[in-house]
Design a protein around this motif. Structure first.
Motif, PDB file in Angstrom:
ATOM      1  N   THR A   1      42.466  47.068  42.024  1.00  0.00           N
ATOM      2  CA  THR A   1      42.948  46.744  43.367  1.00  0.00           C
ATOM      3  C   THR A   1      44.422  46.329  43.297  1.00  0.00           C
ATOM      4  OG1 THR A   1      42.142  44.506  43.155  1.00  0.00           O
ATOM      5  CG2 THR A   1      40.698  46.034  44.299  1.00  0.00           C
ATOM      6  N   ASP A   2      44.883  45.918  42.091  1.00  0.00           N
ATOM      7  CA  ASP A   2      46.306  45.579  41.909  1.00  0.00           C
ATOM      8  C   ASP A   2      47.081  46.730  41.282  1.00  0.00           C
ATOM      9  OD1 ASP A   2      45.908  43.059  42.818  1.00  0.00           O
ATOM     10  OD2 ASP A   2      45.700  42.154  40.819  1.00  0.00           O
ATOM     11  N   LYS A   3      46.383  47.856  41.168  1.00  0.00           N
ATOM     12  CA  LYS A   3      46.969  49.072  40.550  1.00  0.00           C
ATOM     13  C   LYS A   3      47.385  48.824  39.086  1.00  0.00           C
ATOM     14  CE  LYS A   3      47.247  51.500  44.585  1.00  0.00           C
ATOM     15  NZ  LYS A   3      46.071  50.874  45.160  1.00  0.00           N
ATOM     16  N   LYS A   4      46.703  47.892  38.449  1.00  0.00           N
ATOM     17  CA  LYS A   4      46.984  47.688  37.017  1.00  0.00           C
ATOM     18  C   LYS A   4      46.197  48.734  36.248  1.00  0.00           C
ATOM     19  CE  LYS A   4      47.674  42.728  36.841  1.00  0.00           C
ATOM     20  NZ  LYS A   4      46.921  41.505  36.696  1.00  0.00           N
ATOM     21  N   LYS A   5      46.783  49.263  35.202  1.00  0.00           N
ATOM     22  CA  LYS A   5      46.070  50.306  34.460  1.00  0.00           C
ATOM     23  C   LYS A   5      45.632  49.803  33.086  1.00  0.00           C
ATOM     24  CE  LYS A   5      47.571  54.372  36.785  1.00  0.00           C
ATOM     25  NZ  LYS A   5      48.632  55.332  36.900  1.00  0.00           N
ATOM     26  N   ASP A   6      44.714  50.563  32.487  1.00  0.00           N
ATOM     27  CA  ASP A   6      44.253  50.307  31.123  1.00  0.00           C
ATOM     28  C   ASP A   6      43.642  48.924  30.919  1.00  0.00           C
ATOM     29  OD1 ASP A   6      45.175  52.777  30.469  1.00  0.00           O
ATOM     30  OD2 ASP A   6      47.147  52.028  29.844  1.00  0.00           O
ATOM     31  N   SER A   7      43.051  48.388  31.924  1.00  0.00           N
ATOM     32  CA  SER A   7      42.395  47.094  31.709  1.00  0.00           C
ATOM     33  C   SER A   7      40.905  47.341  31.526  1.00  0.00           C
ATOM     34  CB  SER A   7      42.641  46.184  32.892  1.00  0.00           C
ATOM     35  OG  SER A   7      42.140  46.814  34.032  1.00  0.00           O
ATOM     36  N   LYS A   8      40.329  46.562  30.626  1.00  0.00           N
ATOM     37  CA  LYS A   8      38.910  46.774  30.318  1.00  0.00           C
ATOM     38  C   LYS A   8      38.085  45.618  30.838  1.00  0.00           C
ATOM     39  CE  LYS A   8      39.624  48.990  25.892  1.00  0.00           C
ATOM     40  NZ  LYS A   8      39.704  48.552  24.513  1.00  0.00           N
ATOM     41  N   VAL A   9      36.918  45.974  31.387  1.00  0.00           N
ATOM     42  CA  VAL A   9      36.000  44.914  31.758  1.00  0.00           C
ATOM     43  C   VAL A   9      34.773  45.040  30.854  1.00  0.00           C
ATOM     44  CG1 VAL A   9      34.826  46.199  33.633  1.00  0.00           C
ATOM     45  CG2 VAL A   9      34.893  43.727  33.700  1.00  0.00           C
ATOM     46  N   TYR A  10      34.281  43.897  30.384  1.00  0.00           N
ATOM     47  CA  TYR A  10      33.117  43.881  29.495  1.00  0.00           C
ATOM     48  C   TYR A  10      31.917  43.337  30.269  1.00  0.00           C
ATOM     49  CZ  TYR A  10      36.396  44.552  25.661  1.00  0.00           C
ATOM     50  OH  TYR A  10      37.359  45.058  24.827  1.00  0.00           O
ATOM     51  N   ILE A  11      30.831  44.123  30.280  1.00  0.00           N
ATOM     52  CA  ILE A  11      29.624  43.691  31.006  1.00  0.00           C
ATOM     53  C   ILE A  11      28.547  43.368  29.972  1.00  0.00           C
ATOM     54  CG2 ILE A  11      27.958  44.321  32.798  1.00  0.00           C
ATOM     55  CD1 ILE A  11      30.043  46.696  33.401  1.00  0.00           C
ATOM     56  N   ASN A  12      28.104  42.117  29.956  1.00  0.00           N
ATOM     57  CA  ASN A  12      27.102  41.710  28.971  1.00  0.00           C
ATOM     58  C   ASN A  12      25.795  42.466  29.200  1.00  0.00           C
ATOM     59  OD1 ASN A  12      24.778  40.023  27.987  1.00  0.00           O
ATOM     60  ND2 ASN A  12      26.474  38.857  27.159  1.00  0.00           N
ATOM     61  N   LYS A  13      25.250  43.046  28.129  1.00  0.00           N
ATOM     62  CA  LYS A  13      24.071  43.895  28.282  1.00  0.00           C
ATOM     63  C   LYS A  13      22.807  43.114  28.616  1.00  0.00           C
ATOM     64  CE  LYS A  13      24.935  47.201  24.692  1.00  0.00           C
ATOM     65  NZ  LYS A  13      24.249  48.038  23.729  1.00  0.00           N
ATOM     66  N   THR A  14      22.796  41.829  28.345  1.00  0.00           N
ATOM     67  CA  THR A  14      21.584  41.050  28.623  1.00  0.00           C
ATOM     68  C   THR A  14      21.658  40.337  29.968  1.00  0.00           C
ATOM     69  OG1 THR A  14      21.437  40.671  26.274  1.00  0.00           O
ATOM     70  CG2 THR A  14      20.025  39.296  27.643  1.00  0.00           C
ATOM     71  N   THR A  15      22.826  39.776  30.279  1.00  0.00           N
ATOM     72  CA  THR A  15      22.900  38.963  31.506  1.00  0.00           C
ATOM     73  C   THR A  15      23.628  39.671  32.652  1.00  0.00           C
ATOM     74  OG1 THR A  15      24.985  37.995  30.792  1.00  0.00           O
ATOM     75  CG2 THR A  15      22.997  36.803  30.197  1.00  0.00           C
ATOM     76  N   GLY A  16      24.408  40.710  32.338  1.00  0.00           N
ATOM     77  CA  GLY A  16      25.195  41.378  33.384  1.00  0.00           C
ATOM     78  C   GLY A  16      26.498  40.638  33.687  1.00  0.00           C
ATOM     79  N   PHE A  17      26.740  39.517  33.016  1.00  0.00           N
ATOM     80  CA  PHE A  17      27.966  38.732  33.216  1.00  0.00           C
ATOM     81  C   PHE A  17      29.178  39.594  32.828  1.00  0.00           C
ATOM     82  CE2 PHE A  17      31.163  35.903  31.300  1.00  0.00           C
ATOM     83  CZ  PHE A  17      31.357  34.998  32.328  1.00  0.00           C
ATOM     84  N   PHE A  18      30.197  39.650  33.701  1.00  0.00           N
ATOM     85  CA  PHE A  18      31.351  40.490  33.372  1.00  0.00           C
ATOM     86  C   PHE A  18      32.594  39.646  33.135  1.00  0.00           C
ATOM     87  CE2 PHE A  18      32.211  40.000  37.911  1.00  0.00           C
ATOM     88  CZ  PHE A  18      33.594  39.935  37.965  1.00  0.00           C
TER      89      PHE A  18
END
Ligand SMILES: Nc1ncnc2c1ncn2[C@@H]1O[C@H](COP(=O)(O)OP(=O)(O)OP(=O)(O)O)[C@@H](O)[C@H]1O
Length: 645
Positions: free
Chosen positions: A70-87
């Protein structure tokens, strides 16, 4: 998807994360917010349906961050926990539950939704950026490598640190406080942000971590001019880290932020790049238990473990014994066993159990030597039932019993459905300090600060709750906070309405609850204590294992049955005592007298003068029921087994 709904969510999630930093760490009763409980299949399905590319990592799913977009920032990664879904996003540092991220991931957003998301983003949880604080610290403190060679050596000596070269230390970027002699090691994420620090304190001789919970940083050492083959050695303390660095035993060494106490899910993204993690924690039972627990979070398939045998103590001790550290690391074996195994792969575990027999027996109570004698200790993975007449002190006793364990580092989760958490916490606080709180209000802050350090969490459920919701909260907390002991007070609050006519139904319901907690205890290797009321019995009769409310399920499934017997009402010299009526571990049964001290709300035996103890020793041989012979204990155990069959 209205803004109102988002804001409501924000308040709850903010409360959840903020309150985590205070003494009483609460979980909320609302099914979605409190217990994300998202399955990895569900996350992957949603990402696919939104046409979002993703990578499946060891503990997280990785994709481009839609919040950054939404800020047009590129190459940023989000990590989603496979057990809790916490990002967690490493660039914008936003974090939260899967349900929030899902909204940002929606492929076609109307301009109205885009506006709503913008407003929502403003109020999303953002992980604190520690860089400014660190820069400030840097201005007032010295880099340790700036010290003269002699002063540098003196600092190492003060903290009894191994002889690490200045060049190696330089990589850790640590700071030294000349006035206090404290050394600060920054906690860093995989993207290089400083998110806190670990401090070696000269005064307390302990490692302290800032922030005190949920950091996303680690101390990572990478040997220069060597190639990383995707393997890292994970250790709990700075001493262990520095030992491995000084002996050049591994190319990558990682020090955990909170030692063996807990491994926050926030650090998992920083560990994603490693294909193999060798956990080297020490050769005692708690270290072994913790390693198995942590490995579940880190993904067991990539975890290896330095088995806890005498020749393989913690790195620090191994170095003082002149053991070959590289050779020990080479002997690390996988934690993950296939469904079918052989004695060959089990023999190290058997040897370790035999060498650690005292510790395998569990954590010993400091306040109840009699319980140590009978039960041997408090062990993970077991299931205990506590019963006793109404008002006999079940909650008060369980409060002290669990406090004692928590004070020794057992991470504890309380589900108090009957009394408010504030009242329970007050009871525990009074039991911790051993004095009436209302007469010592001037010391409240000192007491509360000490209590706040204890690893005790409270669920915010009150009154009737469904088993499903409670189980989800318990499983979630066990994952996030590495819980080792869950207490449910009491089971009746998960059984719906209490009309007498529904008695049969209630028996079935209770059996279901007991089965669910039994399975949980075994699967998560966590101790569960259930408080259950007895059936209606005549006051004059002693309670037995068959007096527990419900069908025979509770007594069959329990590893330990504790019964509070109150003989004060039926006999002049009658006492209140705790009866261990079942003990699967050692088979020993017996009783512990419960002398109540009102000012400290404690049942711990009072310390006696020498003459009193000598007299008591003589008397007790004659009449103390705690000295029941083992023969009669065994007979009782056989009776129980017989009843169960
Ligand atoms: N041995 C004792 N002598 C006097 N008071 C006691 C004793 N044990 C506990 N109490 C007090 O009795 C009250 C009730 O205790 P508690 O709530 O622990 O009982 P309980 O068995 O959990 O009750 P319930 O059956 O309602 O669940 C508390 O105020 C506690 O401080």
């Amino acid at each position: 998807m209205s803004l109102r709904l988002f804001l409501r969510f924000r308040v709850l999630s903010r409360m959840k994360y903020n309150i985590n930093h205070t003494a009483l760490r609460y979980f909320h009763g609302e099914p979605n917010e409190a217990t994300p409980g998202v399955s990895v299949i569900q996350v992957k399905r949603t990402l696919k349906s939104f046409n979002v590319n993703f990578l499946e990592g060891h503990a997280c799913i990785i994709t481009a961050c839609p919040v950054c977009e939404t800020d047009k920032k590129k190459d940023s990664k989000v990590y989603i926990n496979k057990t809790t879904g916490f990002f967690m996003c490493e660039t914008c540092r936003h974090s939260g539950p899967w349900s929030t991220l899902e909204k940002f991931l929606l492929p076609k957003k109307s301009s109205e939704i885009v506006q709503e998301l913008k407003a929502f983003k403003e109020v999303l949880q953002v992980k604190e950026d520690f860089t400014k604080k660190w820069t400030k610290l840097k201005k007032t403190l010295k880099s340790i490598t700036e010290l003269s060679d002699q002063n540098y050596k003196d600092v190492l000596n003060i903290h009894r640190l191994p002889d690490v070269s200045k060049e190696s230390m330089d990589q850790l970027d640590c700071l030294y406080d000349v006035s206090t002699n404290n050394v600060y090691f920054p906690l860093i994420t995989s993207s290089g942000s400083i998110v806190g620090y670990k401090c070696l304190s000269k005064a307390s001789k302990k490692e302290k971590t800032e922030p005190t919970s949920d950091t996303s940083g680690l101390i990572i050492y990478k040997q220069r001019s060597t190639k990383c083959d995707g393997t890292a050695v994970v250790v709990p303390t700075i001493q262990d880290l520095l030992v491995l660095i000084s002996h050049r035993s591994a190319n990558v060494v990682i020090c955990l932020p909170y030692g063996l106490q807990t491994i926050p899910q926030e650090i998992l993204p920083s560990l994603e790049t490693y294909k193999k993690l060798i956990l080297w924690f020490g050769n005692d039972e708690p270290s072994w238990d913790t390693a198995r627990q942590f490995a579940k979070k880190l993904d067991e398939r990539r975890c290896h473990f330095v088995r806890p045998i005498i020749q393989q103590p913690s790195p620090k001790i191994a170095a003082t014994m002149n053991y070959d550290l590289k050779a020990i690391l080479q002997k690390a074996t996988p934690i993950w066993h296939k469904s079918i195994t052989t004695f060959e792969s089990l023999r190290q575990d058997v040897l370790s159990d035999l060498q650690n027999i005292d510790k395998v027996q569990g954590v010993k109570w400091k306040r109840y030597p009699t319980l140590n004698r009978i039960l041997k200790g408090h062990r993970r993975g077991e299931f205990t039932v506590l019963t006793g007449p109404t008002g006999s002190g079940k909650t008060t006793f369980m409060s002290e019993y669990s406090l004692d364990l928590a004070m020794q580092g057992v991470n504890t989760l309380w589900g108090s459905f009957e009394i408010r958490n504030a009242r329970l916490a007050r009871t525990m606080l009074q039991q911790m300090v051993g004095l009436p709180l209302d007469n010592n209000l001037q010391n409240f802050d000192t007491y509360a600060d000490a209590f706040q350090e204890l690893p005790i969490y409270f669920m915010t459920f009150h009154g009737q709750q469904s088993v499903k919701i409670v189980m989800e909260a318990v499983e979630h907390a066990t994952y996030v906070h590495d819980i080792a002991h869950v207490i449910i007070d009491n089971v009746q609050f998960m059984m719906g309405m209490s009309e007498e006519s529904k008695h049969i139904d209630r028996f079935w319901k209770q059996d279901g609850i007991v089965a669910a907690f039994r399975t949980f205890a075994t699967k998560y290797n966590c101790h569960v204590t259930l408080v259950i009321h007895p059936r209606k019995e005549r006051d004059s009769e002693e309670l037995t294992t068959s007096s527990i409310f419900g069908g025979a399920k509770a007594s069959q499934e329990a590893d330990n049955i504790l019964i509070i017997q109150d003989k004060r009402l039926t006999s002049v010299r009658g006492k209140k005592y705790l009866q261990v009526a079942k003990n699967r571990y050692s088979g020993d049964l017996g009783i512990m007298t419960m002398d109540f001290d009102k000012s400290s709300l404690s049942y711990a035996p009072k310390k006696k003068s020498k003459s009193e103890s000598a007299k008591d020793a003589g008397d007790s041989k004659k009449e103390d029921p705690e000295n029941e012979s083992n023969l009669s204990n065994q007979r009782k155990n056989q009776e129980i087994k017989h009843q169960e069959q």
